[in-house]
Enzyme design. Structure first.
Site, mmCIF file in Angstrom:
data_model
loop_
_atom_site.group_PDB
_atom_site.id
_atom_site.type_symbol
_atom_site.label_atom_id
_atom_site.label_comp_id
_atom_site.label_asym_id
_atom_site.label_seq_id
_atom_site.Cartn_x
_atom_site.Cartn_y
_atom_site.Cartn_z
ATOM 1 N N LYS A 73 20.959 0.038 -7.008
ATOM 2 C CA LYS A 73 20.013 0.850 -7.775
ATOM 3 C C LYS A 73 19.045 1.513 -6.806
ATOM 4 C CE LYS A 73 16.253 -2.004 -7.261
ATOM 5 N NZ LYS A 73 15.021 -1.646 -6.486
ATOM 6 N N PRO A 75 22.778 -4.436 1.610
ATOM 7 C CA PRO A 75 21.970 -5.289 2.488
ATOM 8 C C PRO A 75 21.020 -6.174 1.698
ATOM 9 C CG PRO A 75 21.069 -3.077 2.439
ATOM 10 C CD PRO A 75 22.361 -3.022 1.665
ATOM 11 N N GLY A 82 18.623 -3.800 -4.815
ATOM 12 C CA GLY A 82 18.909 -4.688 -5.942
ATOM 13 C C GLY A 82 20.186 -5.477 -5.819
ATOM 14 N N ASP A 125 14.565 -7.818 -12.003
ATOM 15 C CA ASP A 125 15.450 -6.651 -11.972
ATOM 16 C C ASP A 125 16.803 -6.907 -12.630
ATOM 17 O OD1 ASP A 125 13.530 -5.221 -10.655
ATOM 18 O OD2 ASP A 125 14.553 -5.170 -8.719
#
Length: 285
Positions: free
Chosen positions: A10, A98, A104, A140
C-alpha cells in the site's frame, strides 16, 4: 488444495497527524491505495490442525510473526479449542516487500492469511468480521482485509471507501528500516494538522507529516527523496522508509527508473483501488 494469494503493498498518498489520545495513540487522516505489487503466500490446508510457516523470516520469532498469529486467530475464532476437525495450514511466503518500509508488508501478509484461510477453510465469515479480527493484529490490517482504497481516520480504524486516480509509481527502497514508534515518538513531529473533509484533502497538495522527521534522521531517506523530486512529485509513504514518485504512465515511471543511480533500488507499480487479493478471491469463487 494449494493456492497462491497476493499480499499487495500500500501507499499512503497523504498522511496528516491531527492529534494524540491520552493513551498515546496518534489520530490521523490518511489515504490508502494498493499497488499491483507485493508478497505472495502459497497456502495448503492440512488436516492436522497445525499452522506451519515453511520459511520463517530471520530475526522474527514465530509467536511474533503476523502470518502465524493471523492463522491461529482465525482458527480459534472458527473452531472450538481441541476440535479434532480443526484444519491447519502450511504457508510459504515469497517476501519482496521490505520490513520497516511503510508499504504495509506485514499487515498485508496477515490480511491475506485471514481472507485466504476464511475461503480455504470454508469459515464463511463476512468481511466486517474478518476486518475486526484483523484490527487486533494491527491498525493497518483492516484496510487490506476490506480490499478497497480508503480514507482512514481515528487511529486508522475508521475507513471510508475512496477512489483516487490510479497512477503509476516509482517506489524507491532506501537501505534502512524505520520502526513506526521512532517517528511517532519524535518530539518534533507535527501533531496538530487541521481536520479536513476528504473532499477538501483531495483538492489540496498531498503531504505526509512524518516526512520531515524521516528526512532529518535518516540520511538515506533524504538522499532517495531528493533524487526523486528532481523528476516528479514525490513523498514518503507511512512512516517510511520507502518514498515514491507519481507518474501518469508506466513508460514515464520506467524512464526515470532507468536513470536511477547505482545506490538506488526501486520498482515501478500501478496504484489500484481494488486490492489484487480481492481480485484473486473473486477468481477463486
Amino acid at each position: 488444495m494449494t493456492r497462491q494469494w497476493p499480499a499487495p503493498a500500500k501507499l499512503n498518498l497523504f498522511l496528516y497527524i491531527t492529534g494524540r489520545r491520552a493513551d498515546g495513540y496518534h489520530l490521523l487522516q490518511t489515504l490508502f491505495q494498493f499497488l499491483d505489487y507485493g508478497d505472495t503466500l502459497t497456502i495448503t490446508p492440512t488436516a492436522d490442525g497445525r499452522i506451519r510457516l515453511m520459511n520463517p523470516i530471520a530475526g522474527v520469532a514465530e509467536q511474533d510473526n503476523l502470518i502465524v498469529r493471523a492463522a491461529r486467530l482465525l482458527q480459534r475464532h472458527c473452531f472450538a479449542a481441541g476440535d479434532p476437525a480443526a484444519p491447519g495450514a502450511d504457508i510459504q511466503l515469497e517476501k519482496v516487500l521490505p520490513m520497516g518500509g511503510g508499504l504495509g508488508g506485514g499487515s498485508s501478509d496477515a490480511a491475506t492469511v485471514l481472507v485466504a484461510l476464511n475461503a480455504q477453510w470454508l469459515c464463511g465469515l463476512d468481511v466486517a468480521t474478518l476486518a475486526q479480527l484483523g484490527l487486533s493484529l494491527g491498525a493497518d490490517v483492516p484496510v487490506f482485509v476490506r480490499g478497497e482504497a480508503a480514507f482512514a481516520e481515528g487511529i486508522g480504524e475508521r475507513l471510508t471507501p475512496a477512489a483516487p486516480a490510479e497512477k503509476w509509481y516509482l517506489v524507491a527502497v532506501p537501505p534502512v528500516s524505520i520502526a513506526t514508534p521512532r517517528i511517532f515518538g519524535d518530539p518534533e513531529l507535527n501533531r496538530d494538522a487541521p481536520q479536513r473533509s476528504l473532499a477538501q484533502l483531495m483538492t489540496a497538495p498531498f503531504h505526509n507529516d512524518c516526512e520531515p522527521i524521516a528526512r532529518k534522521h535518516f540520511s538515506a531517506v533524504e538522499q532517495h527523496l531528493s533524487w526523486l523530486l528532481e523528476y516528479a512529485p514525490s513523498r514518503l509513504t507511512g512512516t517510511g522508509a520507502c518514498v515514491f514518485a507519481e507518474f501518469d504512465t508506466e513508460a514515464a515511471a520506467r524512464q526515470v527508473l532507468s536513470q536511477a543511480p547505482a545506490w538506488m533500488r526501486g520498482f515501478v507499480a500501478r496504484g489500484v483501488n481494488v486490492s489484487p487479493l480481492h481480485r484473486a478471491l473473486s477468481g477463486a469463487q
